[in-house]
Scaffold this motif. Structure first.
Motif, PDB file in Angstrom:
ATOM      1  N   ARG A 147      -4.384  -1.930  -5.789  1.00 35.43           N
ATOM      2  CA  ARG A 147      -3.304  -1.045  -5.374  1.00 35.43           C
ATOM      3  C   ARG A 147      -3.360  -0.895  -3.868  1.00 35.43           C
ATOM      4  NH1 ARG A 147      -2.818   4.212  -9.045  1.00 35.43           N
ATOM      5  NH2 ARG A 147      -0.608   3.820  -8.827  1.00 35.43           N
ATOM      6  N   GLN A 148      -2.216  -0.785  -3.275  1.00 31.34           N
ATOM      7  CA  GLN A 148      -2.143  -0.567  -1.842  1.00 31.34           C
ATOM      8  C   GLN A 148      -2.076   0.928  -1.564  1.00 31.34           C
ATOM      9  OE1 GLN A 148       1.249  -2.391  -0.027  1.00 31.34           O
ATOM     10  NE2 GLN A 148       0.683  -1.736   2.016  1.00 31.34           N
ATOM     11  N   PHE A 149      -2.766   1.374  -0.500  1.00 25.34           N
ATOM     12  CA  PHE A 149      -2.619   2.747  -0.059  1.00 25.34           C
ATOM     13  C   PHE A 149      -2.785   2.788   1.451  1.00 25.34           C
ATOM     14  CE2 PHE A 149      -7.177   2.565  -0.315  1.00 25.34           C
ATOM     15  CZ  PHE A 149      -7.664   3.512   0.554  1.00 25.34           C
ATOM     16  N   SER A 150      -2.187   3.776   2.049  1.00 22.89           N
ATOM     17  CA  SER A 150      -2.212   3.877   3.509  1.00 22.89           C
ATOM     18  C   SER A 150      -3.201   4.936   3.957  1.00 22.89           C
ATOM     19  CB  SER A 150      -0.830   4.261   4.038  1.00 22.89           C
ATOM     20  OG  SER A 150       0.111   3.266   3.705  1.00 22.89           O
ATOM     21  N   VAL A 151      -3.900   4.627   5.013  1.00 17.69           N
ATOM     22  CA  VAL A 151      -4.766   5.599   5.672  1.00 17.69           C
ATOM     23  C   VAL A 151      -4.422   5.573   7.154  1.00 17.69           C
ATOM     24  CG1 VAL A 151      -6.655   5.440   4.006  1.00 17.69           C
ATOM     25  CG2 VAL A 151      -6.645   3.952   5.988  1.00 17.69           C
ATOM     26  N   TYR A 152      -4.623   6.667   7.811  1.00 14.11           N
ATOM     27  CA  TYR A 152      -4.347   6.767   9.235  1.00 14.11           C
ATOM     28  C   TYR A 152      -5.669   6.881   9.971  1.00 14.11           C
ATOM     29  CZ  TYR A 152       0.436   7.365   7.807  1.00 14.11           C
ATOM     30  OH  TYR A 152       1.673   7.163   7.240  1.00 14.11           O
ATOM     31  N   LEU A 153      -5.905   5.925  10.856  1.00 17.53           N
ATOM     32  CA  LEU A 153      -7.164   5.851  11.596  1.00 17.53           C
ATOM     33  C   LEU A 153      -6.872   5.696  13.079  1.00 17.53           C
ATOM     34  CD1 LEU A 153      -8.913   3.241   9.275  1.00 17.53           C
ATOM     35  CD2 LEU A 153      -9.306   5.708   9.304  1.00 17.53           C
ATOM     36  N   PRO A 154      -7.817   6.096  13.911  1.00 17.16           N
ATOM     37  CA  PRO A 154      -7.636   5.898  15.346  1.00 17.16           C
ATOM     38  C   PRO A 154      -7.524   4.407  15.670  1.00 17.16           C
ATOM     39  CG  PRO A 154      -9.504   7.357  14.908  1.00 17.16           C
ATOM     40  CD  PRO A 154      -9.073   6.781  13.593  1.00 17.16           C
ATOM     41  N   PRO A 155      -6.668   4.059  16.631  1.00 16.08           N
ATOM     42  CA  PRO A 155      -6.464   2.643  16.970  1.00 16.08           C
ATOM     43  C   PRO A 155      -7.756   1.887  17.294  1.00 16.08           C
ATOM     44  CG  PRO A 155      -4.836   3.998  18.080  1.00 16.08           C
ATOM     45  CD  PRO A 155      -5.807   4.934  17.424  1.00 16.08           C
TER      46      PRO A 155
END
Length: 55
Positions: free
Chosen positions: A7-15
Protein backbone atom coordinates in the motif's frame (compact mmCIF):
# COMPACT_ATOMS: atom_id res chain seq x y z
CA UNK A 1 7.90 -16.66 -4.19
CA UNK A 2 4.71 -15.19 -2.72
CA UNK A 3 4.13 -11.52 -3.43
CA UNK A 4 2.97 -9.42 -0.50
CA UNK A 5 0.34 -6.79 -1.23
CA UNK A 6 1.72 -3.28 -0.82
CA UNK A 7 0.00 0.00 0.00
CA UNK A 8 1.16 3.50 -0.68
CA UNK A 9 1.12 6.14 2.04
CA UNK A 10 2.52 9.62 2.32
CA UNK A 11 4.79 10.97 5.01
CA UNK A 12 6.16 14.47 5.32
CA UNK A 13 9.87 14.71 6.07
CA UNK A 14 12.44 17.48 6.01
CA UNK A 15 14.06 17.85 2.57
CA UNK A 16 17.53 17.05 3.91
CA UNK A 17 16.32 13.76 5.41
CA UNK A 18 14.63 12.81 2.13
CA UNK A 19 17.89 13.48 0.27
CA UNK A 20 19.90 11.42 2.76
CA UNK A 21 17.47 8.48 2.60
CA UNK A 22 17.50 8.52 -1.20
CA UNK A 23 21.31 8.52 -1.21
CA UNK A 24 21.38 5.70 1.35
CA UNK A 25 19.07 3.58 -0.80
CA UNK A 26 21.35 4.10 -3.81
CA UNK A 27 24.40 3.16 -1.72
CA UNK A 28 22.56 0.02 -0.55
CA UNK A 29 21.65 -0.77 -4.18
CA UNK A 30 17.95 -0.96 -3.27
CA UNK A 31 14.86 0.82 -4.47
CA UNK A 32 13.72 3.57 -2.16
CA UNK A 33 10.65 1.53 -1.19
CA UNK A 34 12.67 -1.60 -0.44
CA UNK A 35 15.21 0.38 1.56
CA UNK A 36 12.58 2.13 3.70
CA UNK A 37 10.71 -1.14 4.23
CA UNK A 38 13.88 -2.92 5.38
CA UNK A 39 14.97 -0.10 7.69
CA UNK A 40 11.54 0.17 9.29
CA UNK A 41 11.27 -3.61 9.73
CA UNK A 42 14.74 -3.69 11.34
CA UNK A 43 13.85 -0.86 13.68
CA UNK A 44 10.54 -2.42 14.72
CA UNK A 45 12.16 -5.84 15.22
CA UNK A 46 14.82 -4.33 17.49
CA UNK A 47 12.33 -2.21 19.45
CA UNK A 48 9.90 -5.07 20.13
CA UNK A 49 10.87 -6.75 23.42
CA UNK A 50 8.98 -9.91 22.36
CA UNK A 51 11.38 -10.41 19.44
CA UNK A 52 14.48 -10.69 21.64
CA UNK A 53 16.32 -13.98 21.80
CA UNK A 54 16.02 -15.77 25.17
CA UNK A 55 19.20 -15.61 27.28
Amino acid sequence: MTRVAKRQFSVYLPPDLVRRVKHASVEADESLSSFVERVLEDYLRRSDPRSEEPS
